[in-house]
Design a protein around this motif. Structure first.
Motif, PDB file in Angstrom:
ATOM      1  N   ARG A  13      50.433  99.452  29.816  1.00 27.90           N
ATOM      2  CA  ARG A  13      49.955 100.779  30.173  1.00 27.90           C
ATOM      3  C   ARG A  13      51.198 101.650  30.243  1.00 27.90           C
ATOM      4  NH1 ARG A  13      45.659  98.089  29.351  1.00 27.90           N
ATOM      5  NH2 ARG A  13      44.425  97.334  31.089  1.00 27.90           N
ATOM      6  N   GLN A  17      50.411 107.197  29.533  1.00 29.88           N
ATOM      7  CA  GLN A  17      49.004 106.873  29.765  1.00 29.88           C
ATOM      8  C   GLN A  17      48.683 106.905  31.261  1.00 29.88           C
ATOM      9  OE1 GLN A  17      47.757 102.892  28.617  1.00 29.88           O
ATOM     10  NE2 GLN A  17      45.823 103.747  27.902  1.00 29.88           N
ATOM     11  N   GLU A  20      48.380 110.413  32.508  1.00 29.03           N
ATOM     12  CA  GLU A  20      47.072 110.984  32.151  1.00 29.03           C
ATOM     13  C   GLU A  20      45.994 110.508  33.114  1.00 29.03           C
ATOM     14  OE1 GLU A  20      46.305 110.008  28.063  1.00 29.03           O
ATOM     15  OE2 GLU A  20      48.055 111.139  27.353  1.00 29.03           O
ATOM     16  N   TRP A  21      46.014 109.221  33.454  1.00 28.61           N
ATOM     17  CA  TRP A  21      45.005 108.678  34.359  1.00 28.61           C
ATOM     18  C   TRP A  21      45.160 109.253  35.766  1.00 28.61           C
ATOM     19  CZ3 TRP A  21      44.954 102.754  32.917  1.00 28.61           C
ATOM     20  CH2 TRP A  21      44.423 102.616  31.636  1.00 28.61           C
ATOM     21  N   TRP A 117      39.354 101.268  29.438  1.00 29.47           N
ATOM     22  CA  TRP A 117      40.272 101.294  28.292  1.00 29.47           C
ATOM     23  C   TRP A 117      40.207  99.978  27.516  1.00 29.47           C
ATOM     24  CZ3 TRP A 117      44.961  98.723  27.142  1.00 29.47           C
ATOM     25  CH2 TRP A 117      45.721  99.322  26.131  1.00 29.47           C
TER      26      TRP A 117
END
Length: 134
Positions: A13, A17, A20-21, A117
């Motif tokens: 991850r 990323q 963004e989460w 995901w």
């Protein structure tokens, strides 16, 4: 890459990323009682894995959130504090509790995002079979 190093490394991850989460979590208007940041972290092979950190101003420590291990969608929290005992007023204790609730909610959210995901990536199928139960 040796099997042992794979077992000791977190899922891939990336920091981007994870940022963004975390932003998705913030955009859902979760109450935020502390500072959340995504810091750089690399696995044993130097690949970007990112690390989510929730600071605990009332307790003088932080909570680090990350997957349990390689290709594992389940997350865990590592609570770290200062070297000294901390005396808190009732209000500061309530503030610390609110900060820990945010860390717990964010950890659950990141685990959900990881599961989502992984499902979308199609990487987690048992022998290529599909589950007929839904």
């Amino acid at each position: 890459m040796e099997h042992e190093s794979i077992e000791d490394s977190p899922p891939r991850r990336s920091r981007v990323q994870l940022q963004e989460w975390v932003q998705d979590f913030v955009d859902l208007r979760h109450p935020i009682a502390s500072r959340i940041r995504v810091v750089e972290q690399e696995d044993a092979d130097g690949r970007d894995t990112g690390l989510v950190v929730v600071e605990l101003p009332h307790g003088g420590g932080s909570v680090s959130l990350e997957p349990r291990g390689y290709d594992d969608p389940l997350w865990q929290a590592d609570l770290t504090g200062g070297d000294d005992d901390v005396m808190l007023s009732p209000y500061a204790l309530a503030g610390l509790a609110a900060e820990l609730v945010v860390a717990g909610n964010l950890c659950a959210f990141l685990q959900w995002k990881s599961l989502e995901w992984d499902r979308a990536s199609g990487r987690h199928t048992a022998g290529g079979a599909t589950d007929a139960s839904g």
